[in-house]
Design an enzyme around this catalytic site. Structure first.
Site, PDB file in Angstrom:
ATOM      1  N   CYS A  47      -5.980  48.453   2.958  1.00 53.51           N
ATOM      2  CA  CYS A  47      -5.512  48.399   4.337  1.00 53.51           C
ATOM      3  C   CYS A  47      -4.442  49.444   4.599  1.00 53.51           C
ATOM      4  O   CYS A  47      -3.245  49.144   4.659  1.00 53.51           O
ATOM      5  CB  CYS A  47      -4.980  47.024   4.678  1.00 53.51           C
ATOM      6  SG  CYS A  47      -4.731  46.848   6.443  1.00 53.51           S
ATOM      7  N   CYS A  65      -9.637  48.780  11.114  1.00 53.68           N
ATOM      8  CA  CYS A  65      -8.225  48.464  10.945  1.00 53.68           C
ATOM      9  C   CYS A  65      -7.611  48.144  12.297  1.00 53.68           C
ATOM     10  O   CYS A  65      -7.446  49.030  13.120  1.00 53.68           O
ATOM     11  CB  CYS A  65      -7.501  49.650  10.300  1.00 53.68           C
ATOM     12  SG  CYS A  65      -5.762  49.339   9.983  1.00 53.68           S
TER      13      CYS A  65
END
Length: 450
Positions: A201, A379
């Site tokens: 991430c 994301c």
């Protein structure tokens, strides 16, 4: 911390390094799965290594193919975490308890849970070794071991976390310290870091920065905060469309970005952080901090380093389109532990799971895989307590957006998808093997043209 299909979040749901002695949770009394044991049998048709997002979703899918009694998952942790929520936990918008469930409660019913650690893989003999020298053989192997956190590669950590003013949203043991440091901020530098390694991430290190800035604005402390994003990268984000939008936000909010700046030491007793200049080897700079958020260096799990299934670095060496191993046709990989050249997120795991399901089905029939993974990942870039930029893109770092709107814009609707809808989707669809990413929704939204 990332996105799951339309918006999910960070893919690796393992708690990471143990900084403090973790608590335990009682397993559900319901018979949801075969009870955890060291190794109930020595052979399974499908053996899954890892009980994070990738491992659980693939075990659910494999159960429907070969029957629960023929599938086993090797996972030592008693607790399964939905780590994408930790961005909001660190920002005080969610409670840590909301991200955790007993591993037994997410294990597919009837699938064998082997509560142990993998110590070696021997794909030439179709077996793996567990703790206590236990050998388990398989017909098909799925590797979903996630990524390892290495706080210890920063001098002064992890012991520095016992001091105030420092936190990290990447560990279950330090995420609540982020929120405390944010609340306790008085005046000075607030530094947010991005390491010189692959990470899971990649948007998470700056998400907490935007939340912190918003919190200090709300509490009247913003004028006393000098906010710095010290990143080892040379860009703010890898996809230009979203990078341009983020740079506008950074400019509007008076945030300083220092590129090619890598954290190498924390002197927590003095509230000092030491950074190396990656463009000038040997040159370091010391910054005083009132708050420090650390994104740790990361790498492949130790068991994969120098393993026959791994590349030279230690990532599982799979075909980037089929997720089948390049040398062992009955071995497959998914998620953060692979060398797939895309951003490591739960959204990527969701998309990969659908492709891998098809790949394994054809391999089981002695046919060549035809379904291709395009590198889709997502994301949800949290930029405030009620706004998100939903970044979605593919292998070529080109936007691959689900909705027929400009997703580089901050939107309240996307925030609620991130904070409220995606956790529900994760627990009730992805982990049960029913969510393979938003590709069908994307086609519908774009009238079949995308």
């Amino acid at each position: 911390m990332s996105a799951i299909g339309v918006v999910s979040s960070c893919s690796c749901l393992r708690p990471g390094v143990r900084l403090l002695k973790p608590g335990t949770q009682k397993m559900s009394s319901l018979g949801l799965h075969t009870a955890a044991r060291c190794a109930a049998r020595d052979y399974y048709e499908v053996l899954v290594l890892g009980g994070g997002a990738g491992g659980i979703t693939m075990s659910a899918r494999m159960k429907r193919k070969v029957g629960a009694e023929n599938v086993a998952v090797v996972e030592p942790s008693k607790t399964h975490y939905y780590q994408p929520l930790w961005t909001l936990v660190g920002g005080g918008a969610k409670k840590l308890a909301a991200s955790a469930r007993p591993t037994g409660s997410v294990m597919p019913r009837g699938v064998e849970w082997i509560q142990s650690r993998v110590t070696a893989l021997d794909p030439d003999k179709n077996c793996v070794w567990l703790e206590n020298d236990t050998k388990v053989s398989y017909k098909y192997l799925i590797i979903a071991l996630g990524i390892s956190l290495h706080y210890e590669k920063i001098k002064g950590l992890p012991e520095g976390f016992h001091h105030p003013k420092i936190g990290s949203n990447y560990s279950v043991h330090t995420v609540e310290k982020t929120w405390r440091a944010l609340q306790d901020f008085k005046e000075g530098n607030a530094i947010f870091t991005f390491p010189n390694t692959p990470v899971k991430c990649a948007g998470a290190p700056q998400k907490i920065m935007y939340l912190s800035e918003a919190y200090w604005r709300k509490t009247g402390k913003r004028s006393k905060a000098n906010i710095m994003f010290n990143t080892s990268l040379g860009v703010i984000f890898g996809v230009k469309k979203y990078a341009d939008a983020l740079l506008e936000i950074i400019k509007e909010r008076n945030i300083t970005v220092n590129y090619k700046c890598n954290l190498v030491e924390v002197r927590a007793d003095k509230q000092e952080a030491v950074f190396e200049n990656l463009d000038k080897p040997g040159v370091t700079e010391v910054h005083q901090y009132e708050m420090l958020h650390v994104t740790p260096p990361m790498g492949p799990p130790d068991v994969l380093i120098n393993s026959p299934v791994s590349d030279a670095i230690g990532w599982v060496d799979v075909d980037k389109e089929t997720l089948q191993h390049k040398r062992y046709p009955n071995v497959f990989g998914i998620g953060d532990c692979t060398n797939l050249p895309t951003s490591r997120t739960a959204a990527a795991v969701a998309a990969q799971s659908g492709v891998l399901d098809k790949t394994i089905s054809l391999v089981m029939k002695n046919q060549l895989p035809t379904k291709k993974y395009d590198g889709y990942t997502s994301c949800p870039l949290v930029t405030a307590y009620n706004k998100v930029i939903l970044a979605e893109f593919d292998y070529s770092a080109q936007p691959l957006e689900t909705f027929p709107i400009d997703q580089s814009k901050e939107r309240i609707t996307m925030y609620h998808m991130k904070a409220d809808m995606m956790p529900f989707l994760y627990w009730n669809a992805l982990l049960k093997g029913y969510w393979g990413g938003p590709a069908p929704i994307r086609k519908l939204m774009h009238l079949g043209f995308k």
